[in-house]
Write an enzyme that holds these catalytic residues in place. Sequence first.
Site, mmCIF file in Angstrom:
data_model
loop_
_atom_site.group_PDB
_atom_site.id
_atom_site.type_symbol
_atom_site.label_atom_id
_atom_site.label_comp_id
_atom_site.label_asym_id
_atom_site.label_seq_id
_atom_site.Cartn_x
_atom_site.Cartn_y
_atom_site.Cartn_z
ATOM 1 N N HIS A 110 0.746 -1.253 -0.090
ATOM 2 C CA HIS A 110 -0.069 -0.209 -0.136
ATOM 3 C C HIS A 110 0.651 1.154 -0.140
ATOM 4 O O HIS A 110 0.361 2.291 -0.271
ATOM 5 C CB HIS A 110 -1.053 -0.110 1.222
ATOM 6 C CG HIS A 110 -0.356 0.093 2.575
ATOM 7 N ND1 HIS A 110 -0.073 -0.922 3.585
ATOM 8 C CD2 HIS A 110 -0.181 1.581 3.040
ATOM 9 C CE1 HIS A 110 0.295 -0.058 4.457
ATOM 10 N NE2 HIS A 110 0.380 1.287 4.346
ATOM 11 N N ASP A 141 0.033 -7.703 1.716
ATOM 12 C CA ASP A 141 0.421 -6.184 1.626
ATOM 13 C C ASP A 141 2.182 -5.955 1.626
ATOM 14 O O ASP A 141 2.469 -5.280 2.401
ATOM 15 C CB ASP A 141 -0.083 -5.409 2.931
ATOM 16 C CG ASP A 141 -0.213 -3.799 2.692
ATOM 17 O OD1 ASP A 141 0.206 -3.637 1.681
ATOM 18 O OD2 ASP A 141 -0.372 -2.954 3.663
ATOM 19 N N GLY A 212 3.372 6.550 8.148
ATOM 20 C CA GLY A 212 4.637 6.623 7.598
ATOM 21 C C GLY A 212 5.726 5.541 8.162
ATOM 22 O O GLY A 212 6.744 5.300 7.277
ATOM 23 N N SER A 214 4.691 2.321 7.882
ATOM 24 C CA SER A 214 4.285 1.309 7.096
ATOM 25 C C SER A 214 5.515 0.917 6.168
ATOM 26 O O SER A 214 6.052 1.662 5.527
ATOM 27 C CB SER A 214 3.258 1.547 6.319
ATOM 28 O OG SER A 214 2.088 1.950 7.020
ATOM 29 N N GLY A 270 -8.713 -26.733 -3.528
ATOM 30 C CA GLY A 270 -9.789 -26.663 -4.537
ATOM 31 C C GLY A 270 -10.907 -27.272 -3.429
ATOM 32 O O GLY A 270 -11.564 -27.899 -4.162
#
Length: 478
Positions: A110, A141, A212, A214, A270
Amino acid sequence: MQAFVALVMGVALVLASAMQARARGVPESFADLAEQVSPAVVNITTSTVVSQPGGGGQMVPEGSPFEDFFRDFLDRDGQGNGDRDRQRRSQALGSGFVISEDGFIVTNNHVIEGADEILIEFFNGRDELPATVIGTDPNTDIALLKVESDEPLSHVPFGDSDIMRVGDWVMAMGNPLGQGFSVSAGIVSARNRELSGTYDDYIQTDAAINRGNSGGPLFNMDGQVIGVNTAILSPNGGSIGIGFAMSSGVVERVVDQLKEFGETRRGWLGVSIQNVTDDIAEAMGLESTSGALVTDVPEGPAREAGMEVNDVILSFDGTDVADTGDLVRQVGNAPVGKTVRVMVLRDGQTQTLKVVLGRREDALASRTDEGPQEEPGAPMRKSLLGLDLAEMSDELRAELGLNPGDEGLVVMQLDETSEAFTKGLRAGDVIVEAGQEKVTTIAEFEARLEVAREGGRKSILLLIRRQGDPRFVALGLK
């Protein structure tokens, strides 16, 4: 004699306190550790060109005596082009860390998502370097960047997050609130936290983490990265001592795949599954609630191996399965194409099936491609979770006053008796993410719902925008 006994007891108390302090490993200072690792921590500045409609930037209420003044102020060219789209460059800040001397850098997805330009600032004040994106994984992320340097770069290694214990000291580094390189310290507050993603394994810490930070590293006392600072829980946007770092056990595997393939390649079994509750265990005559109950077996690896609805998956590739989340993580971490042994409980008897794992990303892409197609000239609409949703169109953007590049699913109507209405959703809201991934089509939204259900989740996290303001809402998957 009493004085001697008191003296002995006093000395014993001091020694016991000293031994307890050593057992806790309380550091006298974090200065040596900060000095050791700081050259490998970087600030990240991203730039993005965004379009802003000329007529959409209303700064004062319509009819205000200042309306003409502000219109003239915005229309600086004086040629009557106030309605023409304008472009502006938006900047954002984040953190990261170098993991190899040849310039590979880890950060949050992000932080760099949608960026046209990424610049890396180093702790030692050397010139900024432009970075290229090697690969990203929105599910965790995580993003992997690369810079080119004429000299080897200082870097830090990953540590083993699995051996971290609640109460261990940790240190966070990054660029909080754009203030430059900063250090904060705290302890591991909790382990194995889940927020909303399928592969979540967060370390919770009370080390101060702010906007900041992050993408920055969370270090153990040996200077090893045991987490990537990703999110905070806060009512006001600032640190209140509840921060989350994606564990290095997850990050390291993702980074290895991004470095090798430029994308993730997760195993796919699956099946649709759910947790075994006490009621289900009693109804099925099970001795415990361990395992994952199979609720559907569509075309895929599990069906080919003979798995059936009502099977309870007890172990995967030799490792016991605690619940659905545990199974999803185990399967996702397994190599694509590997033949694994899956032990299931069927009609009171255990059976072992050999399953050749597929690739989850291919399976999800196939489902999206096979989804309903948009009719020419009309946005696709469908009712899901009590919401009447429509795919974005130029007409809807104009009607809602959105920018030309805005994407997402528009809430056209909703049932006022629904959970969505109760939690504040209204017509005109735009759903831009579901389960931490962007959604622009009904098919993508349905795929995210199915992933959440397959993972045994009872709700899905939606990112909603209303008049440009974002907020998260969790809706049940019933």
